[in-house]
Design a protein around this motif. Structure first.
Motif, short mmCIF file in Angstrom:
data_model
loop_
_atom_site.label_atom_id
_atom_site.label_comp_id
_atom_site.label_asym_id
_atom_site.label_seq_id
_atom_site.Cartn_x
_atom_site.Cartn_y
_atom_site.Cartn_z
N THR A 1 0.83 -0.91 -0.05
CA THR A 1 0.17 0.01 0.00
C THR A 1 1.07 1.35 -0.75
OG1 THR A 1 -0.01 -0.44 2.45
CG2 THR A 1 -1.70 -1.28 1.36
N PHE B 1 -7.32 -0.50 -5.84
CA PHE B 1 -6.95 -0.83 -7.58
C PHE B 1 -5.11 -0.60 -7.38
CE2 PHE B 1 -10.49 0.77 -8.54
CZ PHE B 1 -11.22 0.26 -9.37
N VAL C 1 -4.25 -3.77 -6.08
CA VAL C 1 -4.28 -5.13 -6.61
C VAL C 1 -3.25 -5.46 -7.63
CG1 VAL C 1 -5.12 -6.71 -8.05
CG2 VAL C 1 -6.42 -5.71 -6.11
N ILE C 2 -2.69 -3.88 -7.97
CA ILE C 2 -1.35 -3.83 -9.38
C ILE C 2 0.03 -3.82 -8.47
CG2 ILE C 2 -0.32 -1.98 -10.53
CD1 ILE C 2 -3.04 -0.92 -11.48
N GLU C 3 -0.14 -3.36 -6.89
CA GLU C 3 1.07 -3.98 -6.53
C GLU C 3 1.27 -4.90 -6.56
OE1 GLU C 3 3.91 -1.89 -5.43
OE2 GLU C 3 3.01 0.29 -5.76
N ILE D 1 -0.07 -7.65 -7.89
CA ILE D 1 0.50 -8.29 -9.27
C ILE D 1 2.48 -7.85 -10.29
CG2 ILE D 1 0.03 -8.66 -11.92
CD1 ILE D 1 -2.39 -8.37 -11.37
N SER D 2 2.87 -6.89 -9.52
CA SER D 2 3.72 -6.27 -9.95
C SER D 2 4.71 -7.29 -8.89
CB SER D 2 3.95 -4.57 -9.37
OG SER D 2 5.29 -4.55 -9.55
N PHE D 3 4.49 -6.79 -7.57
CA PHE D 3 5.37 -8.21 -7.25
C PHE D 3 5.35 -9.75 -7.97
CE2 PHE D 3 6.05 -10.75 -2.93
CZ PHE D 3 7.67 -9.82 -2.52
#
Lengths: 242, 63
Positions: A138, A149, A152-154, A156-158
């Motif tokens: 976060t 959003f 979730v993107i973070e 997936i990025s991880f």
């Protein structure tokens, strides 16, 4: 002419044990590392010999890399990072010897190594910080309605990190070895064509020589990049966002 | 080569995640579609971070 990707074929050596040429070169790499290190540190002197200087330089190189990225407490991961660096470097370099198999040109090998790193990061992060470790997904200063959003993107990025870590090493080794083989193939087919073509044959040979030098650079550089990123990811486990 | 790996990895992670979500929740094909788009975003974020255009991830900052 042999296909340029024939060199990546996995051939069983001892079928019963599933021992393939890939396994053979992994064993050779591990043996070369252990043997070389034992040989280098056999006669420990205050004024080091040649072997000892190489071993000490490798040690200091990785140690300073890890210390810069993670600080002093990261040094407990030094055995893991040093092993990974030497293993990847030795496999890349073994692959540069003509006729040898390049273990790191198979994505499953590099992916397994990357999963080892990320697994260590996740397990250690949760052990050390508990659920506080999740706070790294976060970012601060984001408006409330956007937060789900971004989170979730973070995430997936991880999750994409082990994939990008393995893909980079694998793609570089694969592309380099294919390029070498293709230029080597040009020399043969131009020479066999005869006449004016045969005169042109040395040109791709020059290119292949230049590419070989470049490939040695790439082999070292990719081992270095793999290790640096490992250090950066370990830093997350040690110090997730404050 | 390095930047392309970042982007491909983002899309792949999104795709795999969506496929797993579909398999577990039985929401074919919506999980895959949504997660693939989010993976696209994550890949773009990876790309911009690798190129130094975006702020580094919170977990990459030096303590």
């Amino acid at each position: 002419m042999a296909s340029p990707i024939e060199q990546f074929q996995i051939k069983p050596i001892i079928p019963v044990l599933n021992f393939t040429n890939s396994s053979l070169f992994m064993v050779v790499a591990a043996g070369a590392i252990v043997g070389g290190m034992l040989l280098a540190t056999r006669r420990r002197a205050l004024v080091p010999g040649r072997g000892q200087v190489v071993a000490e330089m490798l040690h200091d190189f990785v140690a300073s890399m890890l210390r810069d990225a993670t600080g002093k407490e990261g040094m407990k991961f030094f055995p893991l990072v040093f092993t990974l660096f030497l293993f990847v470097l030795t496999m890349n370099m073994l692959g540069m010897i003509p006729g040898f198999f390049t273990v790191t040109s198979h994505v499953i090998i590099t992916f397994a190594l990357a999963m080892l790193v990320i697994g260590t990061v996740v397990v250690y992060g949760f052990m050390r910080h508990g659920t506080h470790f999740l706070g790294l997904f976060t970012p601060s200063g984001v408006p409330g309605w956007l937060l789900p959003f971004i989170t979730v993107i973070e995430v997936i990025s991880f999750l994409s990190r082990p994939i990008s870590l393995s893909l980079r090493l694998f793609a570089n080794m694969l592309a380099g070895h294919i390029a070498l083989k293709v230029f080597g193939g040009f020399v043969v087919s131009l020479g066999a064509a005869g006449g004016l073509f045969a005169v042109l044959a040395p040109l791709p040979l020059l290119m292949a020589v230049a590419l070989t030098a470049l490939e040695f650079l790439v082999a070292f550089l990719q081992a270095y990049v793999f290790t640096v990123l490992t250090c950066i990811y370990l830093n997350d486990a040690l110090h997730p966002g404050h | 080569m390095r930047l392309s790996a970042e982007f491909i990895a983002g899309v792949m992670a999104g795709g795999v995640l969506g496929y797993l979500v579909d398999g577990l929740a039985g929401t074919k094909p919506w999980g895959l579609i949504v997660c693939l788009i989010l993976g696209f975003c994550a890949g773009m974020l990876n790309l911009m971070r690798a190129a130094g255009l975006a702020k580094p991830a919170r977990y990459d900052e030096k303590p």
